[in-house]
Each structure stands twice: as C-alpha cells, then as structure tokens.
Scaffold this active site. Structure first.
Site, PDB file in Angstrom:
ATOM      1  N   GLN A 176       0.826  -1.195   0.000  1.00  0.00           N
ATOM      2  CA  GLN A 176       0.000   0.000   0.000  1.00  0.00           C
ATOM      3  C   GLN A 176       0.865   1.252   0.000  1.00  0.00           C
ATOM      4  O   GLN A 176       0.607   2.211  -0.730  1.00  0.00           O
ATOM      5  CB  GLN A 176      -0.905   0.007   1.232  1.00  0.00           C
TER       6      GLN A 176
ATOM      7  N   HIS B 165       2.375   2.974  -3.220  1.00  0.00           N
ATOM      8  CA  HIS B 165       1.542   3.750  -4.146  1.00  0.00           C
ATOM      9  C   HIS B 165       2.027   5.188  -4.230  1.00  0.00           C
ATOM     10  O   HIS B 165       2.024   5.798  -5.300  1.00  0.00           O
ATOM     11  CB  HIS B 165       0.082   3.744  -3.678  1.00  0.00           C
TER      12      HIS B 165
ATOM     13  N   GLU C  60     -10.921   2.699   1.871  1.00  0.00           N
ATOM     14  CA  GLU C  60     -10.944   2.309   0.459  1.00  0.00           C
ATOM     15  C   GLU C  60     -10.791   0.795   0.329  1.00  0.00           C
ATOM     16  O   GLU C  60     -11.565   0.134  -0.353  1.00  0.00           O
ATOM     17  CB  GLU C  60      -9.813   3.014  -0.288  1.00  0.00           C
ATOM     18  N   HIS C  61      -9.754   0.247   0.947  1.00  0.00           N
ATOM     19  CA  HIS C  61      -9.514  -1.198   0.965  1.00  0.00           C
ATOM     20  C   HIS C  61      -9.582  -1.697   2.405  1.00  0.00           C
ATOM     21  O   HIS C  61      -9.018  -1.072   3.303  1.00  0.00           O
ATOM     22  CB  HIS C  61      -8.114  -1.542   0.427  1.00  0.00           C
TER      23      HIS C  61
ATOM     24  N   ASP D 215      -6.398  -5.839  -7.160  1.00  0.00           N
ATOM     25  CA  ASP D 215      -5.920  -4.771  -8.033  1.00  0.00           C
ATOM     26  C   ASP D 215      -5.782  -5.238  -9.474  1.00  0.00           C
ATOM     27  O   ASP D 215      -5.912  -4.431 -10.408  1.00  0.00           O
ATOM     28  CB  ASP D 215      -4.559  -4.267  -7.544  1.00  0.00           C
TER      29      ASP D 215
ATOM     30  N   HIS E 116     -54.000  19.064 -13.943  1.00  0.00           N
ATOM     31  CA  HIS E 116     -53.532  17.717 -13.629  1.00  0.00           C
ATOM     32  C   HIS E 116     -54.727  16.813 -13.351  1.00  0.00           C
ATOM     33  O   HIS E 116     -54.839  15.689 -13.868  1.00  0.00           O
ATOM     34  CB  HIS E 116     -52.615  17.725 -12.393  1.00  0.00           C
TER      35      HIS E 116
END
Length: 425
Positions: free
Chosen positions: A256, A259, A322-323, A356, A415
């Site tokens: 991680q 990144h 996120e993960h 991924d 209407h």
C-alpha cells in the site's frame, strides 16, 4: 500503537479528513488550470503537458494514432499480452455478471412498473501514467463502460518526457476497447475531457483514479460533466488477529505504501504483540523494496490500533476505508458487521494486490472516507435509469382516484382534469 479506547470518534474521522485535505488543498491552483483549458483548449493542454510532464508535443501529438498502438504491441512480449488479456477477461466476466438488466417490468395494481437502464453516450477514462505504467487502470475503467454499452470511450493518460505513452498502457487500452487515446494527463486532461478542445471530444462522465490534483479537478468540473466519485490518495485498513501471518500483513502494508507518499496504511489488531511483530517485519522487509523512499514517506502516517474485535469493527465502519482486509479466525462473522468499505478482501490469501489486478472486481474505489456513501466503480456508473409505467384501464381505475384527489389538494386543476377525462371514457 494506539489503544482503541483512547480514540474518540472525531479522531477516527480526522484520519479520513486528512486524506481529503490532500485534495482540498489543491483547489485554488487546479481551478486556474481548468479555467485556462476552458478558454484556450489545445494550447493550454500542450503548455501544461510541457510544464508538468516535460513533454513537448504539437497539436497533432495529442491524439494517439494506430501506428503508435501497433508499435506498442511490438514492444510488449507475447506472454505479457496474454497476461493483460487474461486480466481483461476476468474483469469483463465479473462486470457482465453485475450489470443491471436493460428493462425490468413487474405487475403492480394492474399496471406494469419498472426500470429501463440506458448506457451513457460518451465517457472519458483517466489513466495515471508518466513515470509509471498503470495498464490495470485502463482495464478497470474502460471495460465496465464497454460492458455497460457506452458508445464512445476515450482515455487520457500522461506521456513521458519523450512524448510517448507506456506501451503496456496502450496495449491495455486497446484490449479493453477504448475508441480514442489522448496524450494528456493531470488537471489539463480532466479539463479537456470536461470542456472539450479542438482535439479532445467532451464526454458525459469522467472516471478513473488520480493524484490529489486530478481528484480536485474532477470535483471542480462536476456540473459541466459528471464524475464517478472522489478517488484521491490510496488507503488500506488491515483488520487482523494473532492467527494472521505477520509477514503477510507487513507485505500488504508495504504494498500500500509504495503507491505514493500520500498513501495511508492502517493496522487494527486484537493483539498488541501481533502488532509489534508486524512492525518488526515491516522494518525487516523495507530495505528490499525498490520504492523505499516513497514507502518511508507514506509510513510516516501509518498507525496501529489495538482493541477488541467489535471495537475494531466500529473503527473500520467509522473510517470507511478504500480497501479493507479481514484476516481473523472467523472472517465471515466480521464481514457481516462491516457497513462501509470500498473493496473487502477476506482471508489469509486475499491481499489487496490480487484484487488490483486479477480477480475481476474493480480497483477504482472511493477514498478519504467516501466509501461511507459511494460504491466502487461498476457498470451502473456508466448507465442511467428511467422509470417505466405501462398503465391500462385496469390500472387507471385502481389508482386514478388517488392521483386526481392529490392534484386537487395541490391546486393543480389541469392535472386533475387529465386524469378525470380518462376515467370518464
């Protein structure tokens, strides 16, 4: 290392907010670039490409031609082309499985009611690049759009200083089914896809991951064009107990961290001793990693939280990562209690990296706590729905009096009349 009992809910939310602030800090400079692209089109895109990517292109160089794509195939080994094809098949199969039906109608009160799903006309996918290659992001953004039935799919990806795009990325774009590829990255690419230029065709929606500048740009063009969701600096939360392999968990934290320096790696564990062993393994393994300086910068923000399993589940749900990796003795029991996460990886053999690239699930995911309200990229992001009401005499007789009276209550006489005239037929 922090005990969960020492954390307040605001402390947890602050972790996500810090990730979001990476994006919000970029709003002012990003807005200036977007305005320039809106006013000056290709010229602005070319100027910023030279400034930020050190690539000097002319106007014709923005568009990637067939010859460049053919050359890319020559530069990539047959074995790697097959790897990309296998990954694309898995992604395509999963997204076909999750695609909503084009038309669903059910009988209700003598009527047929339902939903018609229609693909968007044009979508732009942002694929990060420049110094690195992200063919997986090309697959993850283009293939779901293709499966959804989008007619026009363009890709923007930054060139290297030679003005070229990584051949792996080009091959992936072609295999995924992109209709056109542009040599443009960063904020200028988002602006070009949103506003359109002499070369870049404007799109209905922009999707794909990017750095904080790209994410800020996507947020600012929303309204001119739609976006998927804010997807800024990447993050992982590993929820583990002492049954997990500390080397595996350490390797996931390092994965991680590589990144980027703004990535976030968190470990939540029921065992202080296990947490310490993971940290020791991180120290043992870090020197062997190629992106060691990036990893070290990222790990400055890392955190280990220790608590009971239910406390750690609360921590995860408050964070909305996120993960999320769940590596405990009874992972499915924990999974049932998880409410907010972009993508969930269950068990000792499910690192984030497998998702991924290879499972077929999408890796374009909401960050900075946005998983509390957003889903990861999927075929629904490339479709819109229209409600369908097939109403005959029987259905009108069953609900017409409700509609007529509601219209009268609201003072909308015409209407009411439009219903009454049919009831009297």
């Amino acid at each position: 290392m922090v005990d969960y009992s020492e954390l307040e809910i605001e402390d947890v939310r602050e972790i996500a907010r810090r990730q979001e602030e990476e994006v919000l800090d970029k709003i002012d400079p990003v807005s200036e670039i977007l305005e320039d692209v809106k006013d000056n089109g290709d010229l602005a895109v070319l100027n910023y490409t030279s400034r930020f990517d050190n690539a000097d292109l002319d106007q014709d160089g923005l568009l990637v031609g067939d010859e460049a794509i053919d050359n890319a195939y020559e530069m990539v080994s047959d074995q790697d082309i097959q790897v990309i094809r296998r990954a694309s098949r898995n992604i395509r199969e999963f997204h076909r499985y999750t695609k909503p039906s084009t038309l669903e109608l059910s009988e209700f009160n003598g009527m047929e009611l339902g939903v018609k799903a229609t693909p968007l006309d044009g979508v732009g996918a942002y694929v990060p690049g420049g110094k690195a290659a992200y063919p997986s992001s090309a697959l993850m953004t283009v293939i779901p759009a293709k499966v959804a039935g989008v007619e026009w799919i363009s890709v923007c990806t930054p060139p290297n200083p030679d003005g070229e795009i990584n051949p792996y990325t080009l091959v992936a774009c072609d295999i995924a089914g992109a209709d056109v590829i542009y040599r443009a990255g960063g904020v200028q690419a988002i602006g070009a896809m949103a506003f359109g230029t002499e070369t870049v065709v404007p799109v209905d929606k922009i999707v794909g991951p990017g750095n904080a500048y790209v994410t800020a740009a996507k947020m600012l063009v929303r309204g001119t064009t739609e976006i998927d969701f804010p997807a800024g600096p990447s993050e992982v939360l590993v929820l583990a107990d002492s049954s997990a392999n500390p080397t595996h968990i350490a390797s996931d934290i390092l994965a991680q961290a590589e990144h980027g320096g703004d990535s976030l790696s968190l470990l939540a564990t029921t065992s202080r001793e296990f947490g310490e062993e993971v940290l020791n393994q991180v120290e043992n393994l870090i020197d062997d990693r190629e992106r060691i300086e990036i990893i070290k910068k990222s790990l400055e923000k890392s955190m280990v939280v220790v608590g009971e399993i239910d406390e750690l589940i609360n921590f995860s749900n408050d964070l909305g990562p996120e993960h999320l990796e769940i590596v405990v003795e009874n992972p499915l029991n924990v999974l049932k209690k998880i409410k907010h996460a972009g993508a969930i990886f269950v068990g000792s053999y499910a690192p984030v990296a497998i998702g991924d690239y290879a499972t077929g699930c999408n890796h374009v995911l909401p960050t900075g706590g946005q998983a509390r309200v957003h889903s990861g990229l999927n075929t629904r992001d490339f479709m819109k729905t229209s409600t369908v009401q097939v109403v005959g005499r029987e259905g009108l007789n069953k609900v017409g009096d409700i509609a007529k009276r509601m219209a009268e209550i609201e003072g909308l006489e015409a209407h009411a009349y439009s219903i009454e005239t049919r009831l009297e037929d």
